[in-house]
Design a protein around this motif. Structure first.
Motif, PDB file in Angstrom:
ATOM      1  N   THR A   1     -37.467  57.038 -57.064  1.00  0.00           N
ATOM      2  CA  THR A   1     -38.857  56.605 -56.944  1.00  0.00           C
ATOM      3  C   THR A   1     -39.329  56.603 -55.494  1.00  0.00           C
ATOM      4  OG1 THR A   1     -38.180  54.279 -56.868  1.00  0.00           O
ATOM      5  CG2 THR A   1     -38.757  55.188 -59.032  1.00  0.00           C
ATOM      6  N   THR A   2     -38.402  56.862 -54.561  1.00  0.00           N
ATOM      7  CA  THR A   2     -38.748  56.891 -53.137  1.00  0.00           C
ATOM      8  C   THR A   2     -38.020  58.054 -52.469  1.00  0.00           C
ATOM      9  OG1 THR A   2     -36.887  55.517 -52.408  1.00  0.00           O
ATOM     10  CG2 THR A   2     -38.895  54.369 -53.119  1.00  0.00           C
ATOM     11  N   VAL A   3     -38.503  58.410 -51.311  1.00  0.00           N
ATOM     12  CA  VAL A   3     -37.826  59.428 -50.499  1.00  0.00           C
ATOM     13  C   VAL A   3     -36.411  58.977 -50.160  1.00  0.00           C
ATOM     14  CG1 VAL A   3     -37.818  60.539 -48.229  1.00  0.00           C
ATOM     15  CG2 VAL A   3     -39.950  60.409 -49.556  1.00  0.00           C
ATOM     16  N   GLU A   4     -36.252  57.680 -49.891  1.00  0.00           N
ATOM     17  CA  GLU A   4     -34.940  57.150 -49.528  1.00  0.00           C
ATOM     18  C   GLU A   4     -33.928  57.350 -50.649  1.00  0.00           C
ATOM     19  OE1 GLU A   4     -37.952  55.694 -46.899  1.00  0.00           O
ATOM     20  OE2 GLU A   4     -37.830  55.553 -49.092  1.00  0.00           O
ATOM     21  N   HIS A   5     -34.361  57.225 -51.887  1.00  0.00           N
ATOM     22  CA  HIS A   5     -33.458  57.477 -53.013  1.00  0.00           C
ATOM     23  C   HIS A   5     -32.971  58.927 -53.000  1.00  0.00           C
ATOM     24  CE1 HIS A   5     -35.569  54.033 -55.407  1.00  0.00           C
ATOM     25  NE2 HIS A   5     -34.624  53.568 -54.605  1.00  0.00           N
ATOM     26  N   ILE A   6     -33.888  59.851 -52.738  1.00  0.00           N
ATOM     27  CA  ILE A   6     -33.519  61.272 -52.686  1.00  0.00           C
ATOM     28  C   ILE A   6     -32.511  61.507 -51.570  1.00  0.00           C
ATOM     29  CG2 ILE A   6     -34.366  63.614 -52.298  1.00  0.00           C
ATOM     30  CD1 ILE A   6     -37.089  62.644 -53.413  1.00  0.00           C
ATOM     31  N   GLN A   7     -32.779  60.947 -50.406  1.00  0.00           N
ATOM     32  CA  GLN A   7     -31.896  61.147 -49.260  1.00  0.00           C
ATOM     33  C   GLN A   7     -30.515  60.560 -49.524  1.00  0.00           C
ATOM     34  OE1 GLN A   7     -34.617  59.236 -46.535  1.00  0.00           O
ATOM     35  NE2 GLN A   7     -35.243  61.198 -45.622  1.00  0.00           N
ATOM     36  N   ALA A   8     -30.472  59.394 -50.147  1.00  0.00           N
ATOM     37  CA  ALA A   8     -29.186  58.772 -50.456  1.00  0.00           C
ATOM     38  C   ALA A   8     -28.408  59.613 -51.463  1.00  0.00           C
ATOM     39  CB  ALA A   8     -29.412  57.363 -51.004  1.00  0.00           C
ATOM     40  N   ALA A   9     -29.104  60.160 -52.449  1.00  0.00           N
ATOM     41  CA  ALA A   9     -28.443  61.004 -53.451  1.00  0.00           C
ATOM     42  C   ALA A   9     -27.859  62.251 -52.810  1.00  0.00           C
ATOM     43  CB  ALA A   9     -29.425  61.381 -54.550  1.00  0.00           C
ATOM     44  N   LEU A  10     -28.586  62.851 -51.883  1.00  0.00           N
ATOM     45  CA  LEU A  10     -28.086  64.050 -51.207  1.00  0.00           C
ATOM     46  C   LEU A  10     -26.884  63.726 -50.322  1.00  0.00           C
ATOM     47  CD1 LEU A  10     -31.438  65.838 -50.275  1.00  0.00           C
ATOM     48  CD2 LEU A  10     -29.807  66.496 -52.039  1.00  0.00           C
ATOM     49  N   ARG A  11     -26.915  62.588 -49.645  1.00  0.00           N
ATOM     50  CA  ARG A  11     -25.764  62.199 -48.819  1.00  0.00           C
ATOM     51  C   ARG A  11     -24.532  61.991 -49.690  1.00  0.00           C
ATOM     52  NH1 ARG A  11     -29.594  58.909 -46.093  1.00  0.00           N
ATOM     53  NH2 ARG A  11     -28.938  57.101 -47.340  1.00  0.00           N
ATOM     54  N   PHE A  12     -24.705  61.296 -50.802  1.00  0.00           N
ATOM     55  CA  PHE A  12     -23.588  61.027 -51.695  1.00  0.00           C
ATOM     56  C   PHE A  12     -23.029  62.325 -52.271  1.00  0.00           C
ATOM     57  CE2 PHE A  12     -21.747  59.739 -55.810  1.00  0.00           C
ATOM     58  CZ  PHE A  12     -20.892  58.731 -55.385  1.00  0.00           C
ATOM     59  N   ALA A  13     -23.911  63.224 -52.653  1.00  0.00           N
ATOM     60  CA  ALA A  13     -23.464  64.508 -53.200  1.00  0.00           C
ATOM     61  C   ALA A  13     -22.695  65.306 -52.160  1.00  0.00           C
ATOM     62  CB  ALA A  13     -24.664  65.312 -53.702  1.00  0.00           C
ATOM     63  N   LYS A  14     -23.144  65.244 -50.910  1.00  0.00           N
ATOM     64  CA  LYS A  14     -22.455  65.988 -49.853  1.00  0.00           C
ATOM     65  C   LYS A  14     -21.067  65.413 -49.589  1.00  0.00           C
ATOM     66  CE  LYS A  14     -23.120  67.838 -45.211  1.00  0.00           C
ATOM     67  NZ  LYS A  14     -24.037  67.952 -44.047  1.00  0.00           N
ATOM     68  N   ILE A  15     -20.949  64.098 -49.552  1.00  0.00           N
ATOM     69  CA  ILE A  15     -19.654  63.461 -49.311  1.00  0.00           C
ATOM     70  C   ILE A  15     -18.640  63.877 -50.376  1.00  0.00           C
ATOM     71  CG2 ILE A  15     -18.443  61.236 -49.359  1.00  0.00           C
ATOM     72  CD1 ILE A  15     -20.996  60.030 -48.068  1.00  0.00           C
ATOM     73  N   HIS A  16     -19.091  63.968 -51.615  1.00  0.00           N
ATOM     74  CA  HIS A  16     -18.182  64.237 -52.730  1.00  0.00           C
ATOM     75  C   HIS A  16     -18.263  65.688 -53.221  1.00  0.00           C
ATOM     76  CE1 HIS A  16     -16.990  60.033 -53.174  1.00  0.00           C
ATOM     77  NE2 HIS A  16     -18.252  59.723 -52.931  1.00  0.00           N
ATOM     78  N   ASN A  17     -19.029  66.513 -52.498  1.00  0.00           N
ATOM     79  CA  ASN A  17     -19.142  67.935 -52.836  1.00  0.00           C
ATOM     80  C   ASN A  17     -19.611  68.130 -54.290  1.00  0.00           C
ATOM     81  OD1 ASN A  17     -18.905  70.749 -52.297  1.00  0.00           O
ATOM     82  ND2 ASN A  17     -16.927  70.786 -53.341  1.00  0.00           N
ATOM     83  N   LEU A  18     -20.600  67.336 -54.691  1.00  0.00           N
ATOM     84  CA  LEU A  18     -21.123  67.427 -56.051  1.00  0.00           C
ATOM     85  C   LEU A  18     -22.234  68.465 -56.133  1.00  0.00           C
ATOM     86  CD1 LEU A  18     -21.453  63.611 -56.857  1.00  0.00           C
ATOM     87  CD2 LEU A  18     -19.648  65.169 -57.643  1.00  0.00           C
ATOM     88  N   LYS A  19     -22.272  69.170 -57.235  1.00  0.00           N
ATOM     89  CA  LYS A  19     -23.384  70.078 -57.470  1.00  0.00           C
ATOM     90  C   LYS A  19     -24.637  69.261 -57.750  1.00  0.00           C
ATOM     91  CE  LYS A  19     -25.114  73.975 -60.141  1.00  0.00           C
ATOM     92  NZ  LYS A  19     -25.625  74.619 -58.910  1.00  0.00           N
ATOM     93  N   ILE A  20     -25.760  69.734 -57.210  1.00  0.00           N
ATOM     94  CA  ILE A  20     -27.042  69.066 -57.377  1.00  0.00           C
ATOM     95  C   ILE A  20     -27.897  69.842 -58.383  1.00  0.00           C
ATOM     96  CG2 ILE A  20     -29.261  68.647 -56.235  1.00  0.00           C
ATOM     97  CD1 ILE A  20     -27.347  66.537 -55.502  1.00  0.00           C
ATOM     98  N   ALA A  21     -28.547  69.107 -59.281  1.00  0.00           N
ATOM     99  CA  ALA A  21     -29.614  69.646 -60.107  1.00  0.00           C
ATOM    100  C   ALA A  21     -30.869  68.838 -59.813  1.00  0.00           C
ATOM    101  CB  ALA A  21     -29.260  69.570 -61.590  1.00  0.00           C
ATOM    102  N   ILE A  22     -32.032  69.472 -59.939  1.00  0.00           N
ATOM    103  CA  ILE A  22     -33.316  68.798 -59.704  1.00  0.00           C
ATOM    104  C   ILE A  22     -34.136  68.931 -60.979  1.00  0.00           C
ATOM    105  CG2 ILE A  22     -35.370  68.642 -58.258  1.00  0.00           C
ATOM    106  CD1 ILE A  22     -33.805  70.348 -56.168  1.00  0.00           C
ATOM    107  N   LYS A  23     -34.580  67.804 -61.505  1.00  0.00           N
ATOM    108  CA  LYS A  23     -35.338  67.842 -62.755  1.00  0.00           C
ATOM    109  C   LYS A  23     -36.541  66.917 -62.679  1.00  0.00           C
ATOM    110  CE  LYS A  23     -33.205  67.740 -66.768  1.00  0.00           C
ATOM    111  NZ  LYS A  23     -32.425  67.219 -67.914  1.00  0.00           N
ATOM    112  N   ALA A  24     -37.673  67.426 -63.166  1.00  0.00           N
ATOM    113  CA  ALA A  24     -38.846  66.582 -63.343  1.00  0.00           C
ATOM    114  C   ALA A  24     -39.048  66.304 -64.824  1.00  0.00           C
ATOM    115  CB  ALA A  24     -40.073  67.248 -62.743  1.00  0.00           C
ATOM    116  N   SER A  25     -39.286  67.374 -65.611  1.00  0.00           N
ATOM    117  CA  SER A  25     -39.600  67.194 -67.026  1.00  0.00           C
ATOM    118  C   SER A  25     -38.638  67.886 -67.978  1.00  0.00           C
ATOM    119  CB  SER A  25     -41.010  67.717 -67.310  1.00  0.00           C
ATOM    120  OG  SER A  25     -41.064  69.131 -67.137  1.00  0.00           O
ATOM    121  N   GLY A  26     -37.737  68.720 -67.474  1.00  0.00           N
ATOM    122  CA  GLY A  26     -36.847  69.455 -68.364  1.00  0.00           C
ATOM    123  C   GLY A  26     -37.521  70.609 -69.070  1.00  0.00           C
TER     124      GLY A  26
END
Length: 582
Positions: free
Chosen positions: A123-148
């Motif tokens: 719901t905020t930019v900070e949430h997006i940034q935190a998700a990207l940091r976490f994904a980078k630390i753990h080398n997780l694949k990212i998907a981006i979805k609004a409505s499917g």
């Protein structure tokens, strides 16, 4: 003796380096050492206000409710609130693994399929940034979805972390919007969770309209604009990408950027037509708005008994398709096959005119249809354009299907009207459930007819053609397209994985090549409504822009975090976009 002992040790180190490097070329999967533990997930969740979600397929979500009714299962608005769902839910399935991992409605066994396992409801930019940091630390694949609503399945990915922008719902109107000291006029800035139906209602209140599609849940600020975004307004006002003035986007390193013609202009260029899911997480997009207006919605429905009649009418339509150019209408013409009945629905949208003028423009075509022995069911209404575009309150979801497409230039209609009829018939004879076309150009330049165009066809070019001067990643094939043509095939849940693969192979190797042959050499397609298995997607979707897009991609996403099937850079990954192969 020590020399002999050193050899196995050296070999061991080499093997560790090799296999370690190979492992690093793949995104982390459950069971891998870098996959986050329960404790790590809990700590991460605490940093994002408890917005971490476990993600399950839509059928499993329904099981948790004790089952979903038909009204719920097929309702796009209901599905839109399920983080793991895809509107075409075949994209939730993993048909190709051994064994396949499926979660079908009313099934007793549910696999995770191609559905992410973790999600962040941002719901905020900070949430997006935190998700990207976490994904980078753990080398997780990212998907981006609004409505499917992604019809190529790019907004879901197996064992990934999905950033769900469904609740980025801010909408702001500007009477004047300035970029680089230049007033761009009135605009709307929409968050990347705002669906089109909602945005049409809000712009109506302002006496404004913007360029968008007719699907209720498609998000204007998501993959729609990144792919180019066509509309029934395109012949009059251009593509959505032509009318995007600014993006707020979080890129791979977590930086929030403003991208417009002055700031980060190369990224701005790529975001307009360079493909969905490849550039970052869009927070909002600012679109040009226009004064709202009335339009005539004319509908014609024709029922046929066989595909010879389909060919006959498709040929007739191709011969009359230039009749309406002076009025720059939008039009959708859709064949639905339910043998032994075949239905053709033609919806034409004439801006700023009267019912009498619109009907008169269609009459030569409709008279020719009647002369062949058909009786069209006709209706016409004069409505506010916002009400026409926003008429769909809920999209239909929960079905399974794929599609392929091509952009047909004017020359295809000028030279091959009979062949258009033959190919339409063949597509349906070969099992296509739907064949649908949309007008794009809405008018032609004289060059479409050669040096000496006939006076009857001399009308101003439509806005998509006029906008050829706009410097963006939109493939030039859009600028010469008379129509955007789609072939689709659906299947039900009784279809086996082997049969699904046969359907997909037939789409790629048989049906799409029929469209491509009609479209001509080096044909193009709309990357949001196409076959995800396009063998040469770089040219088909992006044309001469691909090399530049690749360079921009490497600059803003050097580690290739945002990789989607048939997207920029995906040629360097396997089919699941989980492991680098180049």
């Amino acid at each position: 003796m020590l020399q002999w002992l050193r050899l196995p040790l050296a070999l061991s180190l080499i093997l560790q380096l090799v296999f370690g490097k190979l492992a690093s070329q793949c995104f982390t999967q459950p069971g891998d050492p870098r996959f986050p533990t329960a404790a790590q997930l809990a700590r991460f969740n605490a940093t994002i206000n408890g917005r971490l979600l476990n993600v399950v397929p839509s059928a499993k979500f329904c099981q948790s409710l004790g089952g979903c009714s038909d009204a719920e299962w097929f309702d796009g608005n209901f599905r839109n609130n399920i983080i793991g769902q895809m509107l075409q839910y075949n994209w939730e399935q993993d048909y190709t693994s051994t064994p396949p991992s499926l979660c079908l409605r009313n099934s007793t066994v549910c696999g995770q399929g191609n559905v992410p396992i973790l999600g962040v409801n941002v719901t905020t930019v900070e949430h997006i940034q935190a998700a990207l940091r976490f994904a980078k630390i753990h080398n997780l694949k990212i998907a981006i979805k609004a409505s499917g609503h992604d019809l190529l399945g790019r907004s879901t990915a197996r064992n990934s972390l999905v950033i769900w922008t469904r609740n980025l719902l801010n909408v702001t109107f500007h009477n004047s919007f300035t970029v680089g000291g230049v007033n761009q006029g009135s605009t709307v800035t929409a968050g990347s969770g705002v669906g089109l139906h909602t945005l049409y209602a809000l712009t109506k209140e302002q006496g404004k309209i913007f360029v968008g599609g007719t699907a209720a849940s498609v998000v204007a600020s998501g993959g729609y604009v990144q792919g180019a975004g066509h509309s029934i307004l395109s012949p009059t006002l251009g593509l959505a990408a032509d009318n995007a003035l600014q993006f707020e986007i979080v890129i791979a390193d977590g930086t929030l950027l403003t991208a417009n013609s002055v700031s980060n202009s190369d990224l701005f260029w790529a975001l307009r037509g360079g493909g969905a899911g490849s550039w970052g997480v869009i927070v909002s997009t600012t679109f040009r708005t226009f004064p709202s207006f009335n339009a005539v919605h004319h509908s014609a429905v024709i029922v046929m008994n066989n595909t010879d009649q389909v060919a006959q009418l498709a040929t007739l339509h191709a011969k009359h398709i230039f009749d309406w150019d002076p009025l720059h209408p939008g039009q959708s013409f859709l064949w639905t096959a339910s043998p032994p009945v075949f239905t053709w629905a033609i919806d034409t949208f004439f801006p700023n005119t009267t019912i009498a003028i619109a009907t008169a423009a269609l009459m030569p075509f409709l008279n020719a249809v009647t002369a062949l022995g058909f009786t069209p069911i006709l209706s016409a209404q004069l409505l506010l354009i916002n009400d026409i575009l926003g008429a769909t309150t809920a999209d239909m979801g929960g079905a399974q299907g794929i599609l392929g497409s091509r952009l047909f230039p004017s020359s295809t209609y000028r030279n091959n009207a009979t062949e258009i009829g033959r190919v339409t018939k063949q597509l349906i004879d070969d099992g296509a459930t739907v064949v649908v076309g949309s007008l794009v150009a809405g008018g032609l330049s004289c060059s479409a007819y050669g040096e000496h165009p006939p006076d009857i066809h001399r009308s101003p070019p439509g806005q998509v053609s006029k906008n050829a001067h706009i410097d963006s990643a939109v493939t030039p094939k859009w600028r010469t397209a008379k129509t955007h043509m789609i072939v689709a095939q659906l299947w039900d849940d009784s279809t086996t994985p082997g049969e699904v693969e046969a359907i997909r192979e037939a789409m790629t190797k048989n049906k799409v090549p029929l469209l491509a042959a009609l479209a001509g050499p080096d044909s193009g397609a709309y990357s949001n409504e196409a076959d995800v298995r396009e063998p040469n997607f770089q040219t088909t979707f992006f044309g001469p822009n691909y090399d530049r897009l690749s360079r921009i991609k490497k600059f803003y996403d050097p580690d290739a975090i945002f990789i989607v099937p048939a997207g920029v850079g995906s040629e360097n990954f396997d089919a699941d976009t989980l492991c680098k192969v180049n």
